[in-house]
Design an enzyme around this catalytic site. Sequence first.
Site, PDB file in Angstrom:
ATOM      1  N   THR A  14       0.837  -1.214   0.000  1.00  0.00           N
ATOM      2  CA  THR A  14       0.000   0.000   0.000  1.00  0.00           C
ATOM      3  C   THR A  14       0.868   1.258   0.000  1.00  0.00           C
ATOM      4  O   THR A  14       0.711   2.137  -0.850  1.00  0.00           O
ATOM      5  CB  THR A  14      -0.913  -0.002   1.262  1.00  0.00           C
ATOM      6  N   GLU A 130       9.093  10.348   9.503  1.00  0.00           N
ATOM      7  CA  GLU A 130       7.871  11.157   9.641  1.00  0.00           C
ATOM      8  C   GLU A 130       6.602  10.317   9.451  1.00  0.00           C
ATOM      9  O   GLU A 130       5.610  10.476  10.173  1.00  0.00           O
ATOM     10  CB  GLU A 130       7.898  12.303   8.603  1.00  0.00           C
ATOM     11  N   VAL A 133       4.427   8.079  12.282  1.00  0.00           N
ATOM     12  CA  VAL A 133       3.447   8.553  13.268  1.00  0.00           C
ATOM     13  C   VAL A 133       2.366   9.382  12.583  1.00  0.00           C
ATOM     14  O   VAL A 133       2.659  10.390  11.938  1.00  0.00           O
ATOM     15  CB  VAL A 133       4.124   9.416  14.359  1.00  0.00           C
ATOM     16  N   GLY A 135       0.539   8.941   9.955  1.00  0.00           N
ATOM     17  CA  GLY A 135       0.504   8.940   8.484  1.00  0.00           C
ATOM     18  C   GLY A 135       0.862  10.276   7.860  1.00  0.00           C
ATOM     19  O   GLY A 135       2.002  10.738   7.947  1.00  0.00           O
ATOM     20  N   ASP A 202      -0.287  -0.463  17.973  1.00  0.00           N
ATOM     21  CA  ASP A 202       0.136   0.487  16.939  1.00  0.00           C
ATOM     22  C   ASP A 202       0.134   1.919  17.496  1.00  0.00           C
ATOM     23  O   ASP A 202       1.104   2.668  17.312  1.00  0.00           O
ATOM     24  CB  ASP A 202      -0.806   0.358  15.730  1.00  0.00           C
ATOM     25  N   LYS A 206       3.389   4.652  18.297  1.00  0.00           N
ATOM     26  CA  LYS A 206       3.440   6.048  17.851  1.00  0.00           C
ATOM     27  C   LYS A 206       3.601   7.021  19.026  1.00  0.00           C
ATOM     28  O   LYS A 206       4.407   7.946  18.962  1.00  0.00           O
ATOM     29  CB  LYS A 206       2.175   6.355  17.041  1.00  0.00           C
TER      30      LYS A 206
HETATM   31  N1  HSE Z   1      -2.872   0.567  10.987  1.00  0.00           N
HETATM   32  C1  HSE Z   1      -2.523   1.939  11.094  1.00  0.00           C
HETATM   33  C2  HSE Z   1      -3.780   2.743  11.398  1.00  0.00           C
HETATM   34  C3  HSE Z   1      -1.881   2.399   9.826  1.00  0.00           C
HETATM   35  O1  HSE Z   1      -4.879   2.181  11.319  1.00  0.00           O
HETATM   36  O2  HSE Z   1      -3.680   3.899  11.751  1.00  0.00           O
HETATM   37  C4  HSE Z   1      -1.145   3.686   9.941  1.00  0.00           C
HETATM   38  O3  HSE Z   1      -0.058   3.606  10.807  1.00  0.00           O
END
Ligand code: HSE
Length: 438
Positions: A14, A130, A133, A135, A202, A206
């Site tokens: 992706t 960058e 964290v 996106g 996740d 971050k």
């Molecule tokens: N799986 C993560 C999310 C992707 O849903 O935010 C982006 O880091």
Amino acid sequence: MQNKINIGLIGAGTVGSGAYKVLKENFAEIYRKTGKEIIVFALAEKDTKRAKEVADDKTLIFEDAFDLVKDKNIHIVVELIGGTGISKDLVEEAIKNNKHVVTANKALIAMHGEELVNLATKHNVNLCYEAAVAGGIPIVKAIREGLAANKIEWIAGILNGTTNYILTEMKENNLSFDVALKQAQELGFAEADPTFDIEGIDAAHKITILASIAFGIPINFKATHIEGISNLDQKDIIYAEELGYKIKLLGITKFNNDSVELRVHPTLIPEKRLVANVDGPMNAVLVQGDMVGPTLYYGAGAGAEPTASAVVADIIDLARNLELTGTNQIPILGFIKDEIQTKKILSIEDITSEFYLRLSMKNESGVLAKITQIFAEHSISIDAMVQKEIQEDDKVVDIILVTSIMIERDVNKIINEIEVLPESQNKAVKLRIEQLNR
Ligand code: HSE
């Protein structure tokens, strides 16, 4: 002066395909901003069929990424495969081959950031993250550069798009948890292993990174307290709303001189706060600086193009500053190495917060008096108390309480005392509340 910059891209998933597209489609725009011709010289992808779909025939395709990181023509290696296995070996190998590295890999930075930063420093190359964290939100640069004049006091962020999407769909469209998760996976937001999303891991990766660059502390993922949303009951989303709160999975970090709070959990926040109204897969990060006050950053936290936007911004930074090394460059973690200070990370029992409690009690007279008595014995005041209407024949009632600010250890003691009352029917639900206004 280097005018042509060759990128070696690892991963055609992706984010990899997104980065390829951004570099190609915005080639001219990027040239105007850098004066450099930045091209994807090579793409490494085990699935070579997939690689050929993503790349044009001017790009070299490597089946083995270890060949790419050693290629003498490549100036910047971009790691977009994720995880902490082979990606760590590849990043190390790239650094040892004196390549600058850009990565979107939050797990890698959160778990091994220290050693990778040390290795990069030793080899006089940069390590940029960058996209790791939130996106597309440039939150690393905002904290490390834009807010560099401030002592950061606290950060609270919606840092995981998948869980925010699930919570929004459960609340707004009455979707079940499983259906909402499946949709997030189809939309390409979720991690390869979605338990990383729903169990808060996740988001913890971050917030751990943000705490380090905000406070100048070592990256300390293991000390982060993590709770996800898999045990969250739809009932509590509804009750919280009736009290004027929304529930969001927040990453929270606070600096208190000699200690730091570092935690991820579902949190009640007043619905009037902007961040409470960040819905769907969007992310938002609220940063409180001592001079600037509160600042809020909002945007897409996941998905191909938003994440690629951050990846390519790092490539652009490197292209502009390729000649800068050592003390001339922005410190990778925002603070100079000798000034990174270890601080105690508070255990969750030692934090202070307001709490939302849902107690499940027999519907008998005197129950409320017993509960308030227990709070009084601990000198804790109750800010709100609601007994939910009972259904016909239902002998059990939900009692919702909002406490004043207190230490979590004390609320746990109170819960223990309530749970042993003969009228108590089920384990209490405890959620933390953040007002986000100080
Ligand atoms: N799986 C993560 C999310 C992707 O849903 O935010 C982006 O880091």
